[in-house]
Design an enzyme around this catalytic site. Sequence first.
Site, PDB file in Angstrom:
ATOM      1  N   HIS A  97       1.126  -1.518   0.012  1.00  0.00           N
ATOM      2  CA  HIS A  97      -0.088   0.181  -0.211  1.00  0.00           C
ATOM      3  C   HIS A  97       0.769   1.576  -0.180  1.00  0.00           C
ATOM      4  CE1 HIS A  97      -3.292  -2.730   2.904  1.00  0.00           C
ATOM      5  NE2 HIS A  97      -3.601  -2.124   0.986  1.00  0.00           N
ATOM      6  N   LYS A 152     -15.422  -8.063   3.794  1.00  0.00           N
ATOM      7  CA  LYS A 152     -14.019  -8.576   4.948  1.00  0.00           C
ATOM      8  C   LYS A 152     -14.612  -8.121   6.446  1.00  0.00           C
ATOM      9  CE  LYS A 152     -10.606  -7.463   1.613  1.00  0.00           C
ATOM     10  NZ  LYS A 152     -10.104  -6.392   1.564  1.00  0.00           N
ATOM     11  N   ARG A 168      -2.310  -6.350  -8.057  1.00  0.00           N
ATOM     12  CA  ARG A 168      -0.787  -7.720  -7.803  1.00  0.00           C
ATOM     13  C   ARG A 168      -0.852  -8.334  -9.465  1.00  0.00           C
ATOM     14  NH1 ARG A 168      -2.943  -8.703  -1.928  1.00  0.00           N
ATOM     15  NH2 ARG A 168      -4.601  -8.185  -3.038  1.00  0.00           N
ATOM     16  N   SER A 215      -2.528  -7.354   2.880  1.00  0.00           N
ATOM     17  CA  SER A 215      -2.595  -7.664   4.975  1.00  0.00           C
ATOM     18  C   SER A 215      -3.173  -8.420   5.631  1.00  0.00           C
ATOM     19  CB  SER A 215      -4.477  -6.285   4.788  1.00  0.00           C
ATOM     20  OG  SER A 215      -4.213  -5.515   4.897  1.00  0.00           O
TER      21      SER A 215
HETATM   22  O1  PNS Z   1      -8.808  -2.959   0.552  1.00  0.00           O
HETATM   23  P1  PNS Z   1     -10.257  -3.584  -0.041  1.00  0.00           P
HETATM   24  O2  PNS Z   1     -10.747  -4.241   1.254  1.00  0.00           O
HETATM   25  O3  PNS Z   1     -10.306  -4.041  -1.494  1.00  0.00           O
HETATM   26  O4  PNS Z   1     -10.953  -1.787  -0.490  1.00  0.00           O
HETATM   27  C1  PNS Z   1     -12.542  -2.112  -0.771  1.00  0.00           C
HETATM   28  C2  PNS Z   1     -12.902  -0.424  -0.316  1.00  0.00           C
HETATM   29  C3  PNS Z   1     -12.959  -0.295   0.758  1.00  0.00           C
HETATM   30  C4  PNS Z   1     -12.308   0.429  -1.584  1.00  0.00           C
HETATM   31  C5  PNS Z   1     -14.378  -0.636  -0.954  1.00  0.00           C
HETATM   32  O5  PNS Z   1     -15.317  -2.464  -0.455  1.00  0.00           O
HETATM   33  C6  PNS Z   1     -15.311   0.358  -0.992  1.00  0.00           C
HETATM   34  O6  PNS Z   1     -15.045   0.901  -1.890  1.00  0.00           O
HETATM   35  N1  PNS Z   1     -16.169   0.708   0.342  1.00  0.00           N
HETATM   36  C7  PNS Z   1     -16.818   1.096   0.270  1.00  0.00           C
HETATM   37  C8  PNS Z   1     -18.443   0.781   0.210  1.00  0.00           C
HETATM   38  C9  PNS Z   1     -18.332   1.129  -1.411  1.00  0.00           C
HETATM   39  O7  PNS Z   1     -18.474   2.273  -2.104  1.00  0.00           O
HETATM   40  N2  PNS Z   1     -18.562   0.620  -1.538  1.00  0.00           N
HETATM   41  C10 PNS Z   1     -18.681   0.512  -3.102  1.00  0.00           C
HETATM   42  C11 PNS Z   1     -17.956   0.165  -4.096  1.00  0.00           C
HETATM   43  S1  PNS Z   1     -18.217  -0.223  -5.922  1.00  0.00           S
END
Ligand code: PNS
Length: 162
Positions: free
Chosen positions: A17, A41, A90, A128
């Site tokens: 990150h 998650k 990745r 992570s």
């Molecule tokens: O590190 P991650 O878990 O892959 O990140 C995913 C994240 C947190 C960026 C995504 O779940 C997100 O944007 N969450 C906020 C809520 C939202 O907007 N969800 C719709 C995404 S299309």
Amino acid sequence: MKIAVCPGSFDPITMGHLDIITRASALFDRVIVLISINVAKKTAFTLAEREALTAKAVAHLPNVEVDSFDGLLVEYVRARQATVIVRGLRAMSDFEYEFQMALANKRLNPEAETMFLTTAAENMYLSSSLVKQIAGFGGNITGLVPACIQPEIEARFANPSR
Ligand code: PNS
């Protein structure tokens, strides 16, 4: 002023990150690292803890700020007048998930572009989840997470009920 948002769970922030955030900070006037909720998650660290760990890890980058938000990413992006969402890629295994998110976000906020930065080769395997798994079994996470937050991560897994 070009503002980019670099969203993620950051549970916790890894060297992978940090590499993406550092490279984004060279491309944009301002980068907001947004600690967000991924409903799929279950996290080891609370939103506030993840924000504090991430803030410590990026403190040396003057045009980077850290924030957290428990709503839709695109709404935050719009409110902060950001135009770019930066994500790290990745392997091909990330692609389908990232592509779906980018398309959904584009539909919800057509003014924002998602930009992917390819991971540094040495971080291809890093996540992570891997860090948590290694730390959970008492393994050595040196070099996988920023050195300034390593003790806090190790302490959490030495005493997981905290
Ligand atoms: O590190 P991650 O878990 O892959 O990140 C995913 C994240 C947190 C960026 C995504 O779940 C997100 O944007 N969450 C906020 C809520 C939202 O907007 N969800 C719709 C995404 S299309």
